[in-house]
Design an enzyme around this catalytic site. Structure first.
Site, PDB file in Angstrom:
ATOM      1  N   TYR A 116       0.820  -1.204   0.000  1.00 29.20           N
ATOM      2  CA  TYR A 116       0.000   0.000   0.000  1.00 29.20           C
ATOM      3  C   TYR A 116       0.857   1.257   0.000  1.00 29.20           C
ATOM      4  O   TYR A 116       2.079   1.190   0.218  1.00 29.20           O
ATOM      5  CB  TYR A 116      -0.950   0.015   1.200  1.00 29.20           C
ATOM      6  CG  TYR A 116      -0.286   0.391   2.524  1.00 29.20           C
ATOM      7  CD1 TYR A 116       0.521  -0.522   3.205  1.00 29.20           C
ATOM      8  CD2 TYR A 116      -0.447   1.669   3.069  1.00 29.20           C
ATOM      9  CE1 TYR A 116       1.127  -0.176   4.401  1.00 29.20           C
ATOM     10  CE2 TYR A 116       0.166   2.017   4.275  1.00 29.20           C
ATOM     11  CZ  TYR A 116       0.946   1.096   4.938  1.00 29.20           C
ATOM     12  OH  TYR A 116       1.559   1.438   6.110  1.00 29.20           O
TER      13      TYR A 116
ATOM     14  N   ARG B 172       7.930   3.544  -5.103  1.00 27.32           N
ATOM     15  CA  ARG B 172       7.997   2.705  -3.910  1.00 27.32           C
ATOM     16  C   ARG B 172       6.942   1.597  -3.963  1.00 27.32           C
ATOM     17  O   ARG B 172       7.200   0.448  -3.586  1.00 27.32           O
ATOM     18  CB  ARG B 172       7.849   3.551  -2.641  1.00 27.32           C
ATOM     19  CG  ARG B 172       8.138   2.752  -1.387  1.00 27.32           C
ATOM     20  CD  ARG B 172       8.195   3.616  -0.150  1.00 27.32           C
ATOM     21  NE  ARG B 172       6.907   4.207   0.168  1.00 27.32           N
ATOM     22  CZ  ARG B 172       6.701   5.039   1.172  1.00 27.32           C
ATOM     23  NH1 ARG B 172       7.709   5.399   1.964  1.00 27.32           N
ATOM     24  NH2 ARG B 172       5.512   5.523   1.408  1.00 27.32           N
TER      25      ARG B 172
ATOM     26  N   ARG C  71      -8.497 -19.959  -0.308  1.00 20.39           N
ATOM     27  CA  ARG C  71      -7.425 -19.773   0.667  1.00 20.39           C
ATOM     28  C   ARG C  71      -6.446 -20.940   0.666  1.00 20.39           C
ATOM     29  O   ARG C  71      -6.823 -22.085   0.950  1.00 20.39           O
ATOM     30  CB  ARG C  71      -8.003 -19.586   2.075  1.00 20.39           C
ATOM     31  CG  ARG C  71      -6.928 -19.213   3.083  1.00 20.39           C
ATOM     32  CD  ARG C  71      -7.477 -19.011   4.479  1.00 20.39           C
ATOM     33  NE  ARG C  71      -6.407 -18.623   5.383  1.00 20.39           N
ATOM     34  CZ  ARG C  71      -5.532 -19.473   5.909  1.00 20.39           C
ATOM     35  NH1 ARG C  71      -5.609 -20.757   5.630  1.00 20.39           N
ATOM     36  NH2 ARG C  71      -4.565 -19.039   6.705  1.00 20.39           N
TER      37      ARG C  71
ATOM     38  N   HIS D 220      -1.842 -21.140   1.156  1.00 22.41           N
ATOM     39  CA  HIS D 220      -0.673 -20.275   1.301  1.00 22.41           C
ATOM     40  C   HIS D 220       0.108 -20.003   0.014  1.00 22.41           C
ATOM     41  O   HIS D 220       0.444 -18.861  -0.249  1.00 22.41           O
ATOM     42  CB  HIS D 220       0.266 -20.815   2.388  1.00 22.41           C
ATOM     43  CG  HIS D 220      -0.249 -20.593   3.781  1.00 22.41           C
ATOM     44  ND1 HIS D 220      -1.388 -21.200   4.248  1.00 22.41           N
ATOM     45  CD2 HIS D 220       0.220 -19.834   4.794  1.00 22.41           C
ATOM     46  CE1 HIS D 220      -1.608 -20.823   5.500  1.00 22.41           C
ATOM     47  NE2 HIS D 220      -0.638 -19.991   5.866  1.00 22.41           N
TER      48      HIS D 220
ATOM     49  N   LYS E 189       6.417  -1.913   1.970  1.00 19.77           N
ATOM     50  CA  LYS E 189       5.235  -1.308   2.593  1.00 19.77           C
ATOM     51  C   LYS E 189       4.072  -2.294   2.476  1.00 19.77           C
ATOM     52  O   LYS E 189       3.165  -2.151   1.646  1.00 19.77           O
ATOM     53  CB  LYS E 189       4.915   0.051   1.945  1.00 19.77           C
ATOM     54  CG  LYS E 189       4.175   0.990   2.889  1.00 19.77           C
ATOM     55  CD  LYS E 189       4.265   2.424   2.442  1.00 19.77           C
ATOM     56  CE  LYS E 189       3.349   3.361   3.201  1.00 19.77           C
ATOM     57  NZ  LYS E 189       3.429   3.345   4.658  1.00 19.77           N
TER      58      LYS E 189
HETATM   59  N1  PDD Z   1       3.132   5.366   7.385  1.00 21.24           N
HETATM   60  N2  PDD Z   1       7.837   4.010   8.709  1.00 21.24           N
HETATM   61  C1  PDD Z   1       6.670   3.342   8.806  1.00 21.24           C
HETATM   62  C2  PDD Z   1       6.653   2.037   9.538  1.00 21.24           C
HETATM   63  C3  PDD Z   1       5.498   3.878   8.237  1.00 21.24           C
HETATM   64  O1  PDD Z   1       4.347   3.209   8.328  1.00 21.24           O
HETATM   65  C4  PDD Z   1       5.567   5.133   7.576  1.00 21.24           C
HETATM   66  C5  PDD Z   1       4.376   5.768   6.926  1.00 21.24           C
HETATM   67  C6  PDD Z   1       6.812   5.804   7.516  1.00 21.24           C
HETATM   68  C7  PDD Z   1       6.961   7.131   6.831  1.00 21.24           C
HETATM   69  O2  PDD Z   1       6.834   6.996   5.436  1.00 21.24           O
HETATM   70  P1  PDD Z   1       6.321   8.217   4.538  1.00 21.24           P
HETATM   71  O3  PDD Z   1       7.190   9.398   4.860  1.00 21.24           O
HETATM   72  O4  PDD Z   1       6.512   7.739   3.154  1.00 21.24           O
HETATM   73  O5  PDD Z   1       4.887   8.441   4.895  1.00 21.24           O
HETATM   74  C8  PDD Z   1       7.920   5.199   8.084  1.00 21.24           C
HETATM   75  C9  PDD Z   1       1.947   5.784   6.662  1.00 21.24           C
HETATM   76  C10 PDD Z   1       1.729   7.246   6.670  1.00 21.24           C
HETATM   77  C11 PDD Z   1       0.769   4.980   7.198  1.00 21.24           C
HETATM   78  O6  PDD Z   1       0.908   3.774   7.268  1.00 21.24           O
HETATM   79  O7  PDD Z   1      -0.272   5.556   7.516  1.00 21.24           O
END
Ligand code: PDD
Length: 277
Positions: free
Chosen positions: A30, A49, A97, A99, A141
């Site tokens: 995400y 990213r 479902r 894995h 992410k």
């Molecule tokens: N979170 N580290 C973690 C674990 C994060 O979840 C986030 C961002 C960041 C900062 O990343 P950025 O500057 O790209 O937002 C660092 C987002 C905002 C969220 O999960 O809501």
């Protein structure tokens, strides 16, 4: 209105299959992208990213950069969002479902916007330390946020604004933010490796710090170094550059926003699209 697999439709008409692997396994990635004054902040950085995160878990994005730009702008525009953020997730898709990856599945893409009443940076906050129990691919992410969610909830329960993760003595990042310290006018933050998410805000801060002639060390630092630093701040898309004035009951520096943090906060604000500052 929301975005579902390339179509902009009303939320009421949207549904997600219970066999979506995002729902069953957290099998997806995400982004949270800030909208300032009707424009996206660092949209290309977010696309890059997202593509990298997807690729690391062997998902091929079902859209290219141009389509991504077109669709998110369309969604922002139909929802008339001037200030806020866009959330977008891509899951591996729908399959019974099991894995292993399904032999065939189409990624499911969901996007929606959230409007903010104000663009003000949150007031200086307080944080607590917590052991980093997450997996070792924090650079992705991923939709799997249990470690982050549990840490944030604990910090909230204890009356703090953020949980700062550490692996042993080494500080990694916050539960939803990157962490910076300032010692003797030098800026320190954890290097962008598999222990942290390389934040879009983090990168912008390193850029403005460079422009401002502030020495930067992308080196890991310890909990003790953090507690003995002059300034601490956290960064994220939603919190921008937010001073941290107390960590686990210890006052940091003067207990107010530090000078270097103030310079960076101001310089960061100047990068905001169509900002009047
Ligand atoms: N979170 N580290 C973690 C674990 C994060 O979840 C986030 C961002 C960041 C900062 O990343 P950025 O500057 O790209 O937002 C660092 C987002 C905002 C969220 O999960 O809501």
């Amino acid at each position: 209105m929301i975005l579902l697999n390339g179509e902009i439709i009303s939320k009421e008409n949207a549904s997600i299959n219970i066999e979506d692997r995002g729902y069953q396994f957290g099998d997806g990635v995400y982004e949270v992208i800030r909208i300032y004054n009707g424009s996206f902040f660092e949209l290309d950085g977010h696309f890059d990213r997202l593509k990298r995160s997807a690729s690391e878990i062997h998902i091929e994005l079902p859209f290219d950069r141009t389509t991504f730009h077109t669709k998110v702008n369309e969604l922002r525009s139909v929802n008339h969002v001037e200030n806020g953020h866009l959330y977008m997730q891509v899951s591996r898709g729908v399959a019974p479902r099991n894995h292993p990856f399904p032999a065939k599945s189409e990624p499911v893409v969901v996007g929606y916007t959230t409007e903010y009443a104000t663009n003000e940076t949150p007031a200086p906050g307080r944080a607590m330390f917590t052991e980093d129990i997450r997996w070792l691919r924090c650079d992705i992410k991923s939709l799997n946020l249990l470690g982050n969610v549990l840490a944030k909830e604990e910090s909230k329960k204890q009356g703090y604004d953020e949980a700062i993760f550490h692996r042993g003595e080494t500080v990694t990042e916050g539960s939803s933010t990157n962490v910076f310290i300032v010692k003797d006018q030098t800026l320190y933050t954890h290097p962008a490796n598999h222990y942290i998410l390389d934040g879009i805000t983090r990168r912008a801060i390193l850029d403005v710090a460079k422009d401002a002639g502030i020495p930067i060390k992308e080196n890991p630092f310890t909990k003790t170094q953090l507690l003995e630093s002059d300034e601490v701040f956290i960064s994220s898309t939603t919190q921008e550059v937010r001073p941290i004035i107390e960590v686990s009951g210890n006052t940091i520096g003067t207990g107010r926003m530090g000078d270097v943090t103030a310079i960076l906060q101001k310089a960061f604000k100047k990068r905001i699209p169509n900002s009047e500052q």
